[in-house]
Design a protein around this motif. Sequence first.
Motif, PDB file in Angstrom:
ATOM      1  N   PRO A 114     -18.420  54.904  39.708  1.00  0.00           N
ATOM      2  CA  PRO A 114     -17.894  55.039  38.354  1.00  0.00           C
ATOM      3  C   PRO A 114     -18.647  54.123  37.387  1.00  0.00           C
ATOM      4  N   THR A 115     -19.192  54.722  36.319  1.00  0.00           N
ATOM      5  CA  THR A 115     -20.021  53.972  35.377  1.00  0.00           C
ATOM      6  C   THR A 115     -19.826  54.525  33.971  1.00  0.00           C
ATOM      7  N   VAL A 116     -19.686  53.611  33.008  1.00  0.00           N
ATOM      8  CA  VAL A 116     -19.658  53.974  31.595  1.00  0.00           C
ATOM      9  C   VAL A 116     -20.712  53.135  30.894  1.00  0.00           C
ATOM     10  N   VAL A 117     -21.614  53.799  30.169  1.00  0.00           N
ATOM     11  CA  VAL A 117     -22.624  53.109  29.376  1.00  0.00           C
ATOM     12  C   VAL A 117     -22.360  53.487  27.925  1.00  0.00           C
ATOM     13  N   ASP A 118     -21.988  52.493  27.124  1.00  0.00           N
ATOM     14  CA  ASP A 118     -21.669  52.739  25.718  1.00  0.00           C
ATOM     15  C   ASP A 118     -22.872  53.263  24.963  1.00  0.00           C
ATOM     16  N   ALA A 119     -22.579  54.073  23.947  1.00  0.00           N
ATOM     17  CA  ALA A 119     -23.623  54.625  23.081  1.00  0.00           C
ATOM     18  C   ALA A 119     -24.390  53.489  22.421  1.00  0.00           C
ATOM     19  N   ASP A 120     -25.709  53.675  22.306  1.00  0.00           N
ATOM     20  CA  ASP A 120     -26.528  52.696  21.604  1.00  0.00           C
ATOM     21  C   ASP A 120     -27.515  53.438  20.705  1.00  0.00           C
ATOM     22  N   ASP A 121     -27.883  52.832  19.625  1.00  0.00           N
ATOM     23  CA  ASP A 121     -28.864  53.422  18.702  1.00  0.00           C
ATOM     24  C   ASP A 121     -28.545  54.870  18.336  1.00  0.00           C
ATOM     25  N   GLY A 122     -27.251  55.174  18.201  1.00  0.00           N
ATOM     26  CA  GLY A 122     -26.884  56.534  17.838  1.00  0.00           C
ATOM     27  C   GLY A 122     -26.931  57.521  18.978  1.00  0.00           C
ATOM     28  N   GLY A 123     -27.207  57.055  20.186  1.00  0.00           N
ATOM     29  CA  GLY A 123     -27.273  57.944  21.342  1.00  0.00           C
ATOM     30  C   GLY A 123     -25.899  58.219  21.913  1.00  0.00           C
TER      31      GLY A 123
END
Length: 187
Positions: A114-123
């Motif tokens: 389980p992994t969540v990577v927050d949005a960065d640079d509008g991605g």
Amino acid sequence: MLVVCSDTHGADDPHLTGRTREAVDAADLVIHAGDFTTPAVLDAFRAAADRLVAVHGNADVEAVSARLPAAASTTYAGVPVAVTHTERGGATGLSLFGRERGAALVVSGHTHRPTVVDADDGGPTLLNPGSHADPRGNRPGHAELWGVDDDLPAVVRDVDRPASGLVGVVRTPDGDVIERIRVPLRD
């Protein structure tokens, strides 16, 4: 509610138990990021979900792969979502995959973690729910998400809500919260 599962790896049983079963039963939409393994497990998910968007994974037999695409796109609560089992290049590859599809959320599987990577640079925000049934040394998991304008359950009321988008949690089949999710919808 949007429910996200992946990497079931079942022979004839989707292993939907506890909170995972409750969530799939209550969901408006279920997304599965591949590796059902057999047609029986895919069919069981289709029977359990009112609406299912799914892709095939690397461990799916040909009878499953022939019925599902390698990638899919959908929307939930107005939020564009891109789905794949895996993408070369890790987080960067997944982010590019999402950007190419105009997605605010990219759902993937494969790692069983389980992994969540927050949005960065509008991605896009990247979400791997893990595996509810075959965690391979990780915590078993699935994800539950709601539109920020929905009547939110207590489990997500403390998540920092974006102006528009989704909020949610990654949970174990026992109902424990592993991680919180915030998916902002960009203009």
